[in-house]
Design a protein around this motif. Structure first.
Motif, PDB file in Angstrom:
ATOM      1  N   GLY A 160      -2.659   8.611  -5.228  1.00  0.00           N
ATOM      2  CA  GLY A 160      -2.605   9.530  -5.111  1.00  0.00           C
ATOM      3  C   GLY A 160      -2.513  10.878  -6.276  1.00  0.00           C
ATOM      4  O   GLY A 160      -3.088  11.466  -6.452  1.00  0.00           O
ATOM      5  N   ALA A 161      -1.810  10.010  -7.235  1.00  0.00           N
ATOM      6  CA  ALA A 161      -1.025  10.628  -8.150  1.00  0.00           C
ATOM      7  C   ALA A 161      -1.977  10.858  -8.902  1.00  0.00           C
ATOM      8  O   ALA A 161      -2.559  12.048  -9.740  1.00  0.00           O
ATOM      9  CB  ALA A 161      -0.414   9.522  -8.421  1.00  0.00           C
ATOM     10  N   LEU A 162      -3.390   9.749  -8.924  1.00  0.00           N
ATOM     11  CA  LEU A 162      -4.870   9.250 -10.353  1.00  0.00           C
ATOM     12  C   LEU A 162      -5.410   9.802  -9.599  1.00  0.00           C
ATOM     13  O   LEU A 162      -6.052  11.197 -10.163  1.00  0.00           O
ATOM     14  CB  LEU A 162      -5.051   8.475 -10.713  1.00  0.00           C
ATOM     15  CG  LEU A 162      -3.567   7.479 -11.186  1.00  0.00           C
ATOM     16  CD1 LEU A 162      -4.319   5.623 -11.169  1.00  0.00           C
ATOM     17  CD2 LEU A 162      -3.771   7.722 -12.957  1.00  0.00           C
ATOM     18  N   ASN A 163      -6.288   9.916  -8.456  1.00  0.00           N
ATOM     19  CA  ASN A 163      -7.070  10.472  -7.956  1.00  0.00           C
ATOM     20  C   ASN A 163      -7.032  11.678  -7.206  1.00  0.00           C
ATOM     21  O   ASN A 163      -7.938  12.854  -7.431  1.00  0.00           O
ATOM     22  CB  ASN A 163      -7.669   9.771  -6.820  1.00  0.00           C
ATOM     23  CG  ASN A 163      -8.393   8.487  -6.704  1.00  0.00           C
ATOM     24  OD1 ASN A 163      -8.889   8.347  -8.121  1.00  0.00           O
ATOM     25  ND2 ASN A 163      -8.154   7.244  -6.353  1.00  0.00           N
ATOM     26  N   ILE A 164      -6.155  12.574  -7.097  1.00  0.00           N
ATOM     27  CA  ILE A 164      -5.589  13.654  -6.449  1.00  0.00           C
ATOM     28  C   ILE A 164      -4.373  14.560  -6.701  1.00  0.00           C
ATOM     29  O   ILE A 164      -5.202  15.264  -7.790  1.00  0.00           O
ATOM     30  CB  ILE A 164      -5.161  14.121  -4.870  1.00  0.00           C
ATOM     31  CG1 ILE A 164      -5.611  12.491  -4.026  1.00  0.00           C
ATOM     32  CG2 ILE A 164      -4.611  15.428  -3.972  1.00  0.00           C
ATOM     33  CD1 ILE A 164      -7.448  13.547  -4.117  1.00  0.00           C
ATOM     34  N   GLY A 165      -2.923  14.252  -7.025  1.00  0.00           N
ATOM     35  CA  GLY A 165      -2.032  14.893  -7.844  1.00  0.00           C
ATOM     36  C   GLY A 165      -2.394  15.572  -9.023  1.00  0.00           C
ATOM     37  O   GLY A 165      -2.697  16.274  -9.853  1.00  0.00           O
ATOM     38  N   ALA A 166      -2.318  14.295 -10.448  1.00  0.00           N
ATOM     39  CA  ALA A 166      -2.652  14.406 -11.849  1.00  0.00           C
ATOM     40  C   ALA A 166      -4.280  15.074 -11.716  1.00  0.00           C
ATOM     41  O   ALA A 166      -4.293  16.280 -13.136  1.00  0.00           O
ATOM     42  CB  ALA A 166      -2.599  13.465 -12.584  1.00  0.00           C
ATOM     43  N   PHE A 167      -4.929  14.324 -11.165  1.00  0.00           N
ATOM     44  CA  PHE A 167      -7.016  15.441 -11.434  1.00  0.00           C
ATOM     45  C   PHE A 167      -6.537  16.720 -10.972  1.00  0.00           C
ATOM     46  O   PHE A 167      -7.554  17.712 -11.538  1.00  0.00           O
ATOM     47  CB  PHE A 167      -8.243  14.506 -10.820  1.00  0.00           C
ATOM     48  CG  PHE A 167      -8.775  14.469 -10.322  1.00  0.00           C
ATOM     49  CD1 PHE A 167      -9.196  15.024 -12.397  1.00  0.00           C
ATOM     50  CD2 PHE A 167      -9.677  15.039  -9.365  1.00  0.00           C
ATOM     51  CE1 PHE A 167     -10.590  15.353 -12.349  1.00  0.00           C
ATOM     52  CE2 PHE A 167     -10.938  15.918 -10.130  1.00  0.00           C
ATOM     53  CZ  PHE A 167     -11.537  15.563 -10.818  1.00  0.00           C
TER      54      PHE A 167
ATOM     55  N   TRP B  53      -3.828   9.624   2.895  1.00  0.00           N
ATOM     56  CA  TRP B  53      -2.778   8.454   2.593  1.00  0.00           C
ATOM     57  C   TRP B  53      -2.401   9.531   1.042  1.00  0.00           C
ATOM     58  O   TRP B  53      -1.578  10.212  -0.013  1.00  0.00           O
ATOM     59  CB  TRP B  53      -2.539   7.286   2.312  1.00  0.00           C
ATOM     60  CG  TRP B  53      -2.637   6.263   3.372  1.00  0.00           C
ATOM     61  CD1 TRP B  53      -2.321   7.366   4.712  1.00  0.00           C
ATOM     62  CD2 TRP B  53      -2.593   4.995   3.383  1.00  0.00           C
ATOM     63  NE1 TRP B  53      -2.633   5.662   5.456  1.00  0.00           N
ATOM     64  CE2 TRP B  53      -2.129   5.146   5.100  1.00  0.00           C
ATOM     65  CE3 TRP B  53      -2.838   4.198   2.741  1.00  0.00           C
ATOM     66  CZ2 TRP B  53      -2.810   3.545   5.394  1.00  0.00           C
ATOM     67  CZ3 TRP B  53      -3.007   3.131   3.059  1.00  0.00           C
ATOM     68  CH2 TRP B  53      -3.103   2.853   4.676  1.00  0.00           C
ATOM     69  N   GLN B  54      -3.797   9.020   0.023  1.00  0.00           N
ATOM     70  CA  GLN B  54      -3.811   9.564  -1.342  1.00  0.00           C
ATOM     71  C   GLN B  54      -4.068  11.228  -1.362  1.00  0.00           C
ATOM     72  O   GLN B  54      -3.170  11.663  -1.953  1.00  0.00           O
ATOM     73  CB  GLN B  54      -5.445   9.335  -1.637  1.00  0.00           C
ATOM     74  CG  GLN B  54      -5.346   6.967  -1.906  1.00  0.00           C
ATOM     75  CD  GLN B  54      -6.484   7.525  -2.946  1.00  0.00           C
ATOM     76  OE1 GLN B  54      -6.714   7.886  -3.842  1.00  0.00           O
ATOM     77  NE2 GLN B  54      -7.196   6.212  -2.331  1.00  0.00           N
TER      78      GLN B  54
ATOM     79  N   TRP C  52       0.929  -0.944   0.082  1.00  0.00           N
ATOM     80  CA  TRP C  52      -0.165   0.295   0.220  1.00  0.00           C
ATOM     81  C   TRP C  52       0.618   1.074  -0.099  1.00  0.00           C
ATOM     82  O   TRP C  52       0.567   2.489  -0.649  1.00  0.00           O
ATOM     83  CB  TRP C  52      -1.145   0.358   1.079  1.00  0.00           C
ATOM     84  CG  TRP C  52      -2.224  -0.280   0.711  1.00  0.00           C
ATOM     85  CD1 TRP C  52      -2.829  -1.980   0.877  1.00  0.00           C
ATOM     86  CD2 TRP C  52      -3.277  -0.261  -0.669  1.00  0.00           C
ATOM     87  NE1 TRP C  52      -3.848  -2.273  -0.068  1.00  0.00           N
ATOM     88  CE2 TRP C  52      -4.224  -1.151   0.033  1.00  0.00           C
ATOM     89  CE3 TRP C  52      -3.465   1.223  -0.953  1.00  0.00           C
ATOM     90  CZ2 TRP C  52      -5.549  -0.968  -1.416  1.00  0.00           C
ATOM     91  CZ3 TRP C  52      -4.675   1.472  -1.144  1.00  0.00           C
ATOM     92  CH2 TRP C  52      -4.911   0.670  -1.807  1.00  0.00           C
ATOM     93  N   TRP C  53       1.755   1.368   0.092  1.00  0.00           N
ATOM     94  CA  TRP C  53       3.214   2.199   0.024  1.00  0.00           C
ATOM     95  C   TRP C  53       3.112   2.543  -1.660  1.00  0.00           C
ATOM     96  O   TRP C  53       3.014   4.348  -1.575  1.00  0.00           O
ATOM     97  CB  TRP C  53       4.599   2.333   0.622  1.00  0.00           C
ATOM     98  CG  TRP C  53       4.353   2.226   2.041  1.00  0.00           C
ATOM     99  CD1 TRP C  53       4.423   0.946   2.707  1.00  0.00           C
ATOM    100  CD2 TRP C  53       4.582   3.028   2.430  1.00  0.00           C
ATOM    101  NE1 TRP C  53       4.917   1.597   3.580  1.00  0.00           N
ATOM    102  CE2 TRP C  53       5.131   2.601   4.079  1.00  0.00           C
ATOM    103  CE3 TRP C  53       4.827   5.037   2.180  1.00  0.00           C
ATOM    104  CZ2 TRP C  53       4.932   4.127   4.915  1.00  0.00           C
ATOM    105  CZ3 TRP C  53       5.061   6.130   3.583  1.00  0.00           C
ATOM    106  CH2 TRP C  53       4.490   5.048   5.046  1.00  0.00           C
ATOM    107  N   TRP C  54       3.380   2.142  -2.709  1.00  0.00           N
ATOM    108  CA  TRP C  54       2.686   2.133  -3.654  1.00  0.00           C
ATOM    109  C   TRP C  54       1.515   2.573  -3.895  1.00  0.00           C
ATOM    110  O   TRP C  54       1.673   3.288  -5.354  1.00  0.00           O
ATOM    111  CB  TRP C  54       3.901   1.701  -4.740  1.00  0.00           C
ATOM    112  CG  TRP C  54       3.602  -0.071  -4.598  1.00  0.00           C
ATOM    113  CD1 TRP C  54       3.678  -1.781  -3.830  1.00  0.00           C
ATOM    114  CD2 TRP C  54       2.391  -0.317  -5.384  1.00  0.00           C
ATOM    115  NE1 TRP C  54       3.314  -2.330  -4.145  1.00  0.00           N
ATOM    116  CE2 TRP C  54       2.577  -2.168  -5.769  1.00  0.00           C
ATOM    117  CE3 TRP C  54       1.730   0.125  -6.734  1.00  0.00           C
ATOM    118  CZ2 TRP C  54       1.754  -2.592  -6.786  1.00  0.00           C
ATOM    119  CZ3 TRP C  54       0.800  -0.777  -7.570  1.00  0.00           C
ATOM    120  CH2 TRP C  54       0.831  -2.175  -7.566  1.00  0.00           C
TER     121      TRP C  54
END
Length: 320
Positions: free
Chosen positions: A70-77, A179-180, A62-64
């Motif tokens: 987090g990158a998909l749902n939060i960062g990039a989005f 986390w995300q 669950w670290w990766w």
């Protein structure tokens, strides 16, 4: 079972309803030309607060996974959302983003083995048509980068929704949400500093806007959204996203004095009709969906009990 499902749908629907206020807050409260700063402020403080409250860190894979989600749902989005918000009229951005239910339906068929029904496809296409009637204006300015950002946001969010369902986190809901948000915020932070420079000194209005998008738009709304993904099918959840442009249009009318045309009223009816059609079930289909969700958890090594524990950690009883 039916009443539980309706209750879950209504709670989950609060998330896209809140997100429907994003365009108003961005244009009226936040400093212009700082989309990545807005994305960082929306994600990182809320995520750190949730991690501090739950005192739970990822374990093992669950670290990766948290980093990817987090990158998909939060960062990039978030980055793509705010770029689209700044470069496009809200109607164009919302219309392009309305393809998300169709993308989720296709990804769910490929990654989760869910049946792709004609009803779902028709409802998805109808939803896009309804949103375009509701918010798209004649002569709307089309910026190529803005359109690409809106389409990219739909793609990454659809992928994140389906992977969230496929992986099924065993941790409490608020911990997984935190986390995300942290992962997405940390990914955005250096990009924001490199491309936009040091943040400007915020005004009181800016601080109010940032507080709203962080606390209400992220911590609260995303907890409800991820809870919905745990308890419903990804297609059910993502169709609720069509509520965002509906709320945005209503706020434009109520708060900004924008006029509503007959075509917009018809578009609102079409959007609501597509939502109802997508959420309706044939006889016995609800039970089949529940079995599918249970089998998904078992296959992926997450017990149904873990999902129940996660649901009890949702902010249902603490929301204002």
């Amino acid at each position: 079972m039916l009443s539980n499902r309706v209750g879950t749908l209504l709670l989950t629907a609060l998330a896209p309803a809140v997100w429907g206020t994003t365009y108003l807050v961005t244009t009226e409260f936040l400093p212009p030309g700082r989309p990545l700063l807005a994305a960082v402020v929306r994600a990182l403080p809320a995520g750190l607060a949730l991690v501090a409250v739950t005192r739970r860190l990822p374990q093992g894979v669950w670290w990766w996974r948290a980093l990817v989600l987090g990158a998909l749902n939060i960062g990039a989005f978030f980055a793509l959302l705010f770029v689209a918000a700044y470069r496009l009229p809200g109607g164009v951005a919302a219309t392009v983003g309305a393809i998300q239910p169709l993308l989720v339906a296709l990804l769910s068929a490929g990654l989760l083995g869910q049946r792709l029904s004609a009803r779902t496809l028709i409802a998805a296409v109808t939803g896009v048509a309804g949103v375009s009637l509701l918010v798209l204006r004649a002569g709307a300015r089309l910026d190529a980068l803005g359109v690409a950002a809106a389409a990219g946001g739909a793609v990454v969010m659809a992928t994140g929704v389906v992977l969230s369902k496929r992986w099924g986190s065993p941790a409490p809901l608020l911990a997984t949400t935190g986390w995300q948000l942290v992962a997405g915020g940390l990914l955005l932070l250096p990009v924001a500093l490199l491309t936009e420079g040091a943040p400007p000194v915020p005004t009181a209005t800016n601080l109010a806007g940032y507080a709203y998008i962080a606390v209400i738009g992220s911590a609260f709304a995303y907890a409800l959204w991820f809870r919905g993904i745990q308890l419903l099918t990804p297609t059910d959840v993502t169709f609720l996203g069509l509520l965002s442009p509906l709320v945005a249009t209503a706020l434009g009318w109520l708060a900004l004095g924008q006029e509503l045309s007959a075509a917009q009223g018809f578009g609102a009816i079409v959007v609501l009709g597509s939502l109802v059609a997508a959420q309706s079930r044939r006889r016995g289909q609800g039970a089949k969906d529940a079995d599918d969700a249970k089998n998904t958890h078992v296959t992926l090594g997450t017990s149904p009990a873990a999902a129940t524990v996660a649901a009890t950690n949702s902010p249902d009883t603490t929301r204002s």
